[in-house]
Design a protein around this motif. Structure first.
Motif, PDB file in Angstrom:
ATOM      1  N   ASN A  51       0.864  -1.178   0.000  1.00 48.91           N
ATOM      2  CA  ASN A  51       0.000   0.000   0.000  1.00 48.91           C
ATOM      3  C   ASN A  51       0.903   1.231   0.000  1.00 48.91           C
ATOM      4  O   ASN A  51       1.616   1.494   0.974  1.00 48.91           O
ATOM      5  CB  ASN A  51      -0.913   0.015   1.234  1.00 48.91           C
ATOM      6  CG  ASN A  51      -1.785   1.261   1.269  1.00 48.91           C
ATOM      7  OD1 ASN A  51      -2.256   1.721   0.239  1.00 48.91           O
ATOM      8  ND2 ASN A  51      -1.994   1.798   2.457  1.00 48.91           N
ATOM      9  N   ILE A  52       0.889   1.960  -1.096  1.00 50.87           N
ATOM     10  CA  ILE A  52       1.795   3.089  -1.272  1.00 50.87           C
ATOM     11  C   ILE A  52       1.091   4.383  -0.855  1.00 50.87           C
ATOM     12  O   ILE A  52       0.096   4.779  -1.461  1.00 50.87           O
ATOM     13  CB  ILE A  52       2.268   3.192  -2.736  1.00 50.87           C
ATOM     14  CG1 ILE A  52       2.879   1.850  -3.180  1.00 50.87           C
ATOM     15  CG2 ILE A  52       3.272   4.317  -2.887  1.00 50.87           C
ATOM     16  CD1 ILE A  52       4.027   1.370  -2.308  1.00 50.87           C
ATOM     17  N   THR A  53       1.621   5.016   0.176  1.00 49.53           N
ATOM     18  CA  THR A  53       1.064   6.259   0.699  1.00 49.53           C
ATOM     19  C   THR A  53       1.934   7.442   0.257  1.00 49.53           C
ATOM     20  O   THR A  53       3.060   7.247  -0.222  1.00 49.53           O
ATOM     21  CB  THR A  53       1.015   6.217   2.232  1.00 49.53           C
ATOM     22  OG1 THR A  53       2.370   6.216   2.737  1.00 49.53           O
ATOM     23  CG2 THR A  53       0.292   4.969   2.723  1.00 49.53           C
TER      24      THR A  53
ATOM     25  N   LEU B  53       6.030   7.472  -0.771  1.00 48.46           N
ATOM     26  CA  LEU B  53       6.593   8.106  -1.971  1.00 48.46           C
ATOM     27  C   LEU B  53       7.610   9.172  -1.605  1.00 48.46           C
ATOM     28  O   LEU B  53       8.669   9.274  -2.242  1.00 48.46           O
ATOM     29  CB  LEU B  53       5.469   8.719  -2.806  1.00 48.46           C
ATOM     30  CG  LEU B  53       4.488   7.743  -3.469  1.00 48.46           C
ATOM     31  CD1 LEU B  53       3.391   8.510  -4.188  1.00 48.46           C
ATOM     32  CD2 LEU B  53       5.209   6.819  -4.438  1.00 48.46           C
TER      33      LEU B  53
ATOM     34  N   ILE C 178       2.894   9.705 -12.654  1.00 45.02           N
ATOM     35  CA  ILE C 178       1.700   8.966 -12.230  1.00 45.02           C
ATOM     36  C   ILE C 178       0.869   8.656 -13.466  1.00 45.02           C
ATOM     37  O   ILE C 178       0.468   9.560 -14.206  1.00 45.02           O
ATOM     38  CB  ILE C 178       0.878   9.771 -11.209  1.00 45.02           C
ATOM     39  CG1 ILE C 178       1.705  10.020  -9.953  1.00 45.02           C
ATOM     40  CG2 ILE C 178      -0.406   9.037 -10.863  1.00 45.02           C
ATOM     41  CD1 ILE C 178       0.969  10.786  -8.865  1.00 45.02           C
TER      42      ILE C 178
ATOM     43  N   ILE D 121      -5.353   5.673 -10.048  1.00 47.87           N
ATOM     44  CA  ILE D 121      -3.947   5.507 -10.425  1.00 47.87           C
ATOM     45  C   ILE D 121      -3.698   4.062 -10.846  1.00 47.87           C
ATOM     46  O   ILE D 121      -4.046   3.119 -10.124  1.00 47.87           O
ATOM     47  CB  ILE D 121      -3.028   5.874  -9.246  1.00 47.87           C
ATOM     48  CG1 ILE D 121      -3.225   7.351  -8.873  1.00 47.87           C
ATOM     49  CG2 ILE D 121      -1.569   5.606  -9.599  1.00 47.87           C
ATOM     50  CD1 ILE D 121      -2.485   7.746  -7.610  1.00 47.87           C
TER      51      ILE D 121
ATOM     52  N   ARG E  56      -0.385   3.086 -12.183  1.00 47.22           N
ATOM     53  CA  ARG E  56       0.987   2.797 -11.771  1.00 47.22           C
ATOM     54  C   ARG E  56       1.747   4.094 -11.531  1.00 47.22           C
ATOM     55  O   ARG E  56       1.305   5.168 -11.971  1.00 47.22           O
ATOM     56  CB  ARG E  56       1.728   1.929 -12.792  1.00 47.22           C
ATOM     57  CG  ARG E  56       1.919   2.550 -14.162  1.00 47.22           C
ATOM     58  CD  ARG E  56       2.475   1.520 -15.134  1.00 47.22           C
ATOM     59  NE  ARG E  56       2.701   2.038 -16.470  1.00 47.22           N
ATOM     60  CZ  ARG E  56       3.879   2.425 -16.940  1.00 47.22           C
ATOM     61  NH1 ARG E  56       4.963   2.360 -16.173  1.00 47.22           N
ATOM     62  NH2 ARG E  56       4.008   2.865 -18.166  1.00 47.22           N
ATOM     63  N   ILE E  57       2.859   3.981 -10.842  1.00 42.48           N
ATOM     64  CA  ILE E  57       3.696   5.142 -10.536  1.00 42.48           C
ATOM     65  C   ILE E  57       5.155   4.782 -10.798  1.00 42.48           C
ATOM     66  O   ILE E  57       5.601   3.680 -10.477  1.00 42.48           O
ATOM     67  CB  ILE E  57       3.524   5.580  -9.060  1.00 42.48           C
ATOM     68  CG1 ILE E  57       2.103   6.107  -8.816  1.00 42.48           C
ATOM     69  CG2 ILE E  57       4.547   6.654  -8.693  1.00 42.48           C
ATOM     70  CD1 ILE E  57       1.854   6.536  -7.378  1.00 42.48           C
TER      71      ILE E  57
ATOM     72  N   THR F  81      -1.924  -1.026  -3.955  1.00 42.89           N
ATOM     73  CA  THR F  81      -2.894   0.053  -3.827  1.00 42.89           C
ATOM     74  C   THR F  81      -2.159   1.364  -3.587  1.00 42.89           C
ATOM     75  O   THR F  81      -1.030   1.377  -3.093  1.00 42.89           O
ATOM     76  CB  THR F  81      -3.876  -0.200  -2.662  1.00 42.89           C
ATOM     77  OG1 THR F  81      -3.136  -0.369  -1.447  1.00 42.89           O
ATOM     78  CG2 THR F  81      -4.727  -1.426  -2.926  1.00 42.89           C
ATOM     79  N   PHE F  82      -2.836   2.465  -3.928  1.00 45.30           N
ATOM     80  CA  PHE F  82      -2.271   3.796  -3.734  1.00 45.30           C
ATOM     81  C   PHE F  82      -3.221   4.595  -2.845  1.00 45.30           C
ATOM     82  O   PHE F  82      -4.373   4.825  -3.220  1.00 45.30           O
ATOM     83  CB  PHE F  82      -2.073   4.497  -5.078  1.00 45.30           C
ATOM     84  CG  PHE F  82      -1.149   3.766  -6.011  1.00 45.30           C
ATOM     85  CD1 PHE F  82       0.229   3.807  -5.820  1.00 45.30           C
ATOM     86  CD2 PHE F  82      -1.650   3.030  -7.078  1.00 45.30           C
ATOM     87  CE1 PHE F  82       1.090   3.133  -6.682  1.00 45.30           C
ATOM     88  CE2 PHE F  82      -0.805   2.355  -7.941  1.00 45.30           C
ATOM     89  CZ  PHE F  82       0.576   2.403  -7.735  1.00 45.30           C
ATOM     90  N   ASP F  83      -2.744   4.994  -1.686  1.00 48.04           N
ATOM     91  CA  ASP F  83      -3.568   5.740  -0.735  1.00 48.04           C
ATOM     92  C   ASP F  83      -3.538   7.225  -1.092  1.00 48.04           C
ATOM     93  O   ASP F  83      -3.070   8.071  -0.326  1.00 48.04           O
ATOM     94  CB  ASP F  83      -3.049   5.502   0.689  1.00 48.04           C
ATOM     95  CG  ASP F  83      -4.056   5.925   1.742  1.00 48.04           C
ATOM     96  OD1 ASP F  83      -5.150   6.388   1.364  1.00 48.04           O
ATOM     97  OD2 ASP F  83      -3.749   5.795   2.941  1.00 48.04           O
TER      98      ASP F  83
ATOM     99  N   SER G 210      -8.078   6.882  -5.615  1.00 46.42           N
ATOM    100  CA  SER G 210      -7.480   5.543  -5.618  1.00 46.42           C
ATOM    101  C   SER G 210      -7.575   4.879  -4.251  1.00 46.42           C
ATOM    102  O   SER G 210      -7.516   3.653  -4.149  1.00 46.42           O
ATOM    103  CB  SER G 210      -6.017   5.627  -6.056  1.00 46.42           C
ATOM    104  OG  SER G 210      -5.916   6.147  -7.363  1.00 46.42           O
TER     105      SER G 210
END
Length: 237
Positions: free
Chosen positions: A15-17, A21, A40, A67, A69-70, A198-200, A204
């Protein structure tokens, strides 16, 4: 001189917050001694990029769209024979979830990779352990076999719970009904209930809430079933 290159692929669930990042961008800037570009990728093949992470995350379009992908990357020439380059790509597919590519001075590259590993470890979901690495056939095979075994056991338990015939040597054919339902649900909806990435961030983050909602229903249903069975057994004694 550039004497080191490394590609690291990760298969667990993250889970990417915004804090994650920000930490990664800081490591990237420290390694290359230059600016980091964050890109993004959103729905409908739209992408937004910026050197300023805070401004990028505050962008109304990024908040409003889902989102996909990043990617965070940076490259800088520090001397005639020394180029520092780093790229971190977050994208969930069959082969990977995160890929980190580093090129440059060996000692600094190894340090940066360790710092990134620490940040990613902190971003892992609690169920990441169930997503076996695809680095060899056995873990890859077990990642499919273990859920099937657990679902089979749960199907037998539910069949017994609702009065079906279950003995040491045989069980009623009705066990196939929950087995098929659970297998179809697991492999069809697994990425919705137990997402790998997942992207917080903005809209998203809805995916995180929905997945948590369905996990709670699943776990609550199992617990209630066990409690009801125990209560019925006690009342009938």
């Amino acid at each position: 001189m550039t004497d080191y290159s490394s590609i690291s692929t990760k298969y667990r669930a993250y889970n990417i917050t915004p804090d994650t990042l920000a930490g990664i961008v800081a490591v990237v800037k420290k390694f290359t001694e230059g600016p980091a570009t964050t890109t993004i990728y959103l729905d409908d093949d739209h992408e937004v990029k910026d050197h300023n992470l805070d401004a990028l995350l505050a962008d109304s379009f990024v908040k409003a769209q889902k989102i996909q992908r990043i990617k965070i990357e940076s490259r800088k020439t520090l001397g005639p024979d020394l180029v520092h380059s780093i790229s971190i790509n977050f994208e969930s597919d069959m082969l990977r979830v995160v890929q980190v590519t580093i090129t440059g001075d060996r000692d600094r590259a190894i340090l940066a990779r360790r710092e990134l590993d620490t940040l990613l470890h902190g971003a892992e979901y609690w169920y990441s352990f169930s997503l076996a690495p695809r680095s060899s056939f056995l873990p890859f095979f077990l990642s499919f076999l273990i859920p099937i075994v657990l679902i089979s056991a749960l199907s037998v338990f539910l069949t017994w719970l609702f009065g079906g015939e279950v003995t040491e040597k045989s069980t009623t054919g009705w066990v196939l009904l929950p087995l098929v339902v659970f297998l179809a649900g697991y492999f069809g909806l697994k990425d919705y209930v137990f997402p790998r990435l997942t992207f917080d961030i903005g809209r998203s983050a809805d995916r995180i809430k929905i997945a948590g909602y369905w996990r709670n229903i699943l776990l609550t249903g199992i617990v209630i079933g066990i409690v009801v069975k125990i209560a019925i057994d006690r009342l009938l004694k």
